[in-house]
Design an enzyme around this catalytic site. Structure first.
Site, mmCIF file in Angstrom:
data_model
loop_
_atom_site.group_PDB
_atom_site.id
_atom_site.type_symbol
_atom_site.label_atom_id
_atom_site.label_comp_id
_atom_site.label_asym_id
_atom_site.label_seq_id
_atom_site.Cartn_x
_atom_site.Cartn_y
_atom_site.Cartn_z
ATOM 1 C CB SER A 46 -0.834 -0.022 1.278
ATOM 2 O OG SER A 46 -1.472 1.210 1.502
ATOM 3 C CE1 TYR A 61 -4.380 -1.724 5.218
ATOM 4 C CE2 TYR A 61 -3.453 0.418 4.670
ATOM 5 C CZ TYR A 61 -3.926 -0.828 4.275
ATOM 6 O OH TYR A 61 -3.921 -1.169 2.942
HETATM 7 P P1 NAD Z 1 -10.972 -6.405 -0.912
HETATM 8 O O1 NAD Z 1 -11.715 -6.394 0.365
HETATM 9 O O2 NAD Z 1 -11.740 -6.461 -2.174
HETATM 10 O O3 NAD Z 1 -9.906 -7.585 -0.919
HETATM 11 C C1 NAD Z 1 -9.382 -8.144 0.248
HETATM 12 C C2 NAD Z 1 -9.772 -9.609 0.283
HETATM 13 O O4 NAD Z 1 -9.175 -10.195 1.437
HETATM 14 C C3 NAD Z 1 -11.286 -9.830 0.371
HETATM 15 O O5 NAD Z 1 -11.707 -10.661 -0.676
HETATM 16 C C4 NAD Z 1 -11.462 -10.490 1.729
HETATM 17 O O6 NAD Z 1 -12.504 -11.464 1.764
HETATM 18 C C5 NAD Z 1 -10.104 -11.126 1.950
HETATM 19 N N1 NAD Z 1 -9.838 -11.356 3.367
HETATM 20 C C6 NAD Z 1 -9.913 -10.463 4.374
HETATM 21 N N2 NAD Z 1 -9.645 -11.063 5.533
HETATM 22 C C7 NAD Z 1 -9.377 -12.375 5.244
HETATM 23 C C8 NAD Z 1 -9.032 -13.500 6.016
HETATM 24 N N3 NAD Z 1 -8.894 -13.414 7.357
HETATM 25 N N4 NAD Z 1 -8.830 -14.684 5.383
HETATM 26 C C9 NAD Z 1 -8.993 -14.796 4.043
HETATM 27 N N5 NAD Z 1 -9.308 -13.752 3.260
HETATM 28 C C10 NAD Z 1 -9.505 -12.556 3.857
HETATM 29 O O7 NAD Z 1 -10.065 -5.099 -0.886
HETATM 30 P P2 NAD Z 1 -8.775 -4.722 -1.774
HETATM 31 O O8 NAD Z 1 -8.680 -3.236 -1.660
HETATM 32 O O9 NAD Z 1 -8.787 -5.361 -3.083
HETATM 33 O O10 NAD Z 1 -7.593 -5.320 -0.869
HETATM 34 C C11 NAD Z 1 -6.549 -6.112 -1.395
HETATM 35 C C12 NAD Z 1 -5.231 -5.627 -0.830
HETATM 36 O O11 NAD Z 1 -4.993 -4.299 -1.323
HETATM 37 C C13 NAD Z 1 -5.165 -5.533 0.690
HETATM 38 O O12 NAD Z 1 -3.943 -6.087 1.128
HETATM 39 C C14 NAD Z 1 -5.206 -4.039 0.951
HETATM 40 O O13 NAD Z 1 -4.557 -3.686 2.144
HETATM 41 C C15 NAD Z 1 -4.488 -3.510 -0.279
HETATM 42 N N6 NAD Z 1 -4.722 -2.087 -0.592
HETATM 43 C C16 NAD Z 1 -5.962 -1.627 -0.893
HETATM 44 C C17 NAD Z 1 -6.132 -0.273 -1.170
HETATM 45 C C18 NAD Z 1 -7.486 0.315 -1.497
HETATM 46 O O14 NAD Z 1 -7.623 1.565 -1.513
HETATM 47 N N7 NAD Z 1 -8.494 -0.484 -1.791
HETATM 48 C C19 NAD Z 1 -5.025 0.600 -1.135
HETATM 49 C C20 NAD Z 1 -3.778 0.068 -0.832
HETATM 50 C C21 NAD Z 1 -3.621 -1.269 -0.564
#
Ligand code: NAD
Length: 263
Positions: free
Chosen positions: A144, A157
């Protein structure tokens, strides 16, 4: 013909958001099969409905070593090898500041956020290590902008994503020369990223924050809010042996230029 012809990958948290965009793009780049680790039956059903037998889905919790091992074993059983691990499942803290949490909330939310964002990556790496050494494959972890800068979340976070950066460097060191280990660091992206259950925010979604899209776009030098697929090409590049053979311990920032935003 794509950049990942015949590759087999495993993506954690691949049922939604960035992980799901990676699954879709990897298949378009020629992957012969993808294991996907998800949290719910709904996510599993929807992946199979969209991708059919190109995916094999494991339902589990990334905080469990056994669930990670089951996801790796299921992928190997179905597709015969593993070339790329994408550790991606994550949880956000909704900017919850240190002094806003009671001691009890802090105790539980630390365990939940570090459990998913850090321990989940450690356990996935451990489970996939032998298969990736055998294939001379690679690991890619979703970090991130919070792996580098303050302000993209609260202390838990931001600290968890900084820990992910350290993990990438140490694993790259330990697994060289067999396995390359890299990361992708997205900035604000339209996804259903959830908050911690331990803070009563397990049902809250990042993309439902009022004015989220305008606020993120206005704060980024590129004046944009990313969609999950905007990051997927970076995972393809890092996974590709032909195109990233000399790259390990690196993180590609995909955050609209966060570092050069006006103060
Ligand atoms: P998202 O919620 O669509 O994806 C995260 C996934 O992780 C979900 O499908 C959820 O079911 C799964 N998950 C959560 N806890 C879990 C657990 N205990 N066991 C198994 N699966 C689990 O959101 P996203 O934004 O696509 O997130 C993906 C990655 O991107 C994350 O690591 C997040 O920190 C990172 N990220 C997101 C953003 C943003 O703005 N969306 C920015 C920077 C980084």
């Amino acid at each position: 013909m794509g950049w990942l012809n015949g590759y087999v990958a495993l993506v954690t948290g691949g049922g939604s958001g960035i992980g799901r965009a990676v699954v879709k793009r990897f298949l378009a780049e020629g992957c012969s099969g993808i294991g996907v680790m998800v949290r719910s039956h709904e996510q599993a059903d929807s992946l199979v409905a969209e991708f059919g037998d190109q995916v094999v889905v494991s339902i589990g919790d990334v905080r469990s070593g056994w669930d990670n091992q089951a996801a790796v074993d299921t992928t190997l059983d179905r597709f015969g090898k593993l070339d790329t691990l994408v550790g991606n499942a994550g949880v956000w803290d909704f900017f919850t500041r240190l002094e806003k949490m009671s001691l009890e909330e802090l105790d539980h939310s630390f365990d939940e956020i570090f459990g998913v964002n850090v321990k989940g990556y450690v356990l996935a790496a451990r489970a996939a290590a032998a298969a990736l050494r055998e294939s001379k494959g690679s690991m890619i972890f979703t970090l991130s902008n919070s792996a580098f800068y303050a302000g993209g979340g609260g202390p838990l976070y931001v600290a968890s994503k900084h820990a992910g950066l350290g993990l990438i460097k140490q694993l790259a060191y330990e697994f060289a020369p067999d396995v390359r280990v890299n990361g992708v660091a997205p900035g604000g992206t339209v996804t259903p990223l959830r908050g911690p259950e331990s803070l009563g925010k397990g049902e809250r979604r990042l993309s439902e924050i009022p004015n989220f899209q305008e606020n993120v776009a206005n704060s980024m030098p590129l004046r944009m809010i990313a969609q999950p697929e905007d990051h997927a090409g970076h995972y393809v590049l890092l996974a590709s042996r032909d195109n990233s053979r000399a790259t390990t311990a690196t993180v590609i920032q995909s955050d609209g230029g966060w570092e050069i935003r006006p103060m």
